[in-house]
Design a protein around this motif. Structure first.
Motif, PDB file in Angstrom:
ATOM      1  N   THR A  55       2.532   1.696  -3.390  1.00 26.37           N
ATOM      2  CA  THR A  55       1.551   2.175  -4.375  1.00 26.37           C
ATOM      3  C   THR A  55       1.338   3.672  -4.215  1.00 26.37           C
ATOM      4  O   THR A  55       1.305   4.423  -5.209  1.00 26.37           O
ATOM      5  CB  THR A  55       0.218   1.421  -4.211  1.00 26.37           C
ATOM      6  OG1 THR A  55       0.451   0.022  -4.377  1.00 26.37           O
ATOM      7  CG2 THR A  55      -0.810   1.886  -5.228  1.00 26.37           C
ATOM      8  N   LYS A  87       2.349   6.613  -6.968  1.00 28.74           N
ATOM      9  CA  LYS A  87       1.347   7.588  -7.406  1.00 28.74           C
ATOM     10  C   LYS A  87       1.861   9.008  -7.153  1.00 28.74           C
ATOM     11  O   LYS A  87       1.770   9.879  -8.030  1.00 28.74           O
ATOM     12  CB  LYS A  87       0.034   7.364  -6.655  1.00 28.74           C
ATOM     13  CG  LYS A  87      -1.070   8.290  -7.072  1.00 28.74           C
ATOM     14  CD  LYS A  87      -2.355   7.997  -6.313  1.00 28.74           C
ATOM     15  CE  LYS A  87      -3.449   8.973  -6.703  1.00 28.74           C
ATOM     16  NZ  LYS A  87      -4.651   8.797  -5.917  1.00 28.74           N
ATOM     17  N   THR A  93       0.835  -1.203   0.000  1.00 23.64           N
ATOM     18  CA  THR A  93       0.000   0.000   0.000  1.00 23.64           C
ATOM     19  C   THR A  93       0.872   1.258   0.000  1.00 23.64           C
ATOM     20  O   THR A  93       0.638   2.189  -0.780  1.00 23.64           O
ATOM     21  CB  THR A  93      -0.934   0.014   1.229  1.00 23.64           C
ATOM     22  OG1 THR A  93      -1.765  -1.147   1.184  1.00 23.64           O
ATOM     23  CG2 THR A  93      -1.813   1.256   1.248  1.00 23.64           C
TER      24      THR A  93
END
Length: 106
Positions: free
Chosen positions: A32, A36, A29
């Motif tokens: 990610t 981003k 998580t």
């Protein structure tokens, strides 16, 4: 007694598996989110770079026009000084230069 140890070992292994899976999920998580964030930052930086390049080009064009205008004005003044002695001609040349300067501003 042996059965309890086996169950206890099994429970410990299961708990460790759950802990590792939780840590892995958290890590994925976070990675990610980082990817981003990095992608958005890169896009924003590229957009800003494009904007700066465009502004530099516009300023370069304006400087080029201004230099061209100055060169023309110098030539006109030189020609007016040698070829035309009439004060009305000098006034006309000054008016042309003012119009050109106003055009440069806009």
């Amino acid at each position: 007694l042996k059965k309890r140890r086996i169950q206890s070992s099994s429970d410990a292994i299961q708990q460790e598996f759950i802990d590792l899976r939780t840590r892995y999920t958290t890590l994925v998580t976070l990675m990610t989110q980082y990817v981003k964030f990095a992608s958005e930052t890169l896009k924003r930086t590229e957009d800003e770079e494009r904007s700066v390049d465009e502004e530099k080009r516009e300023h370069g064009d304006k400087v080029s026009k201004l230099l061209h205008w100055m060169s023309d004005a110098k030539r006109t003044m030189s020609n007016d000084g040698h070829a035309l002695k009439d004060s009305n001609a000098n006034t006309d040349a000054s008016n042309k230069q003012q119009v050109s300067a106003e055009e440069m501003v806009s």
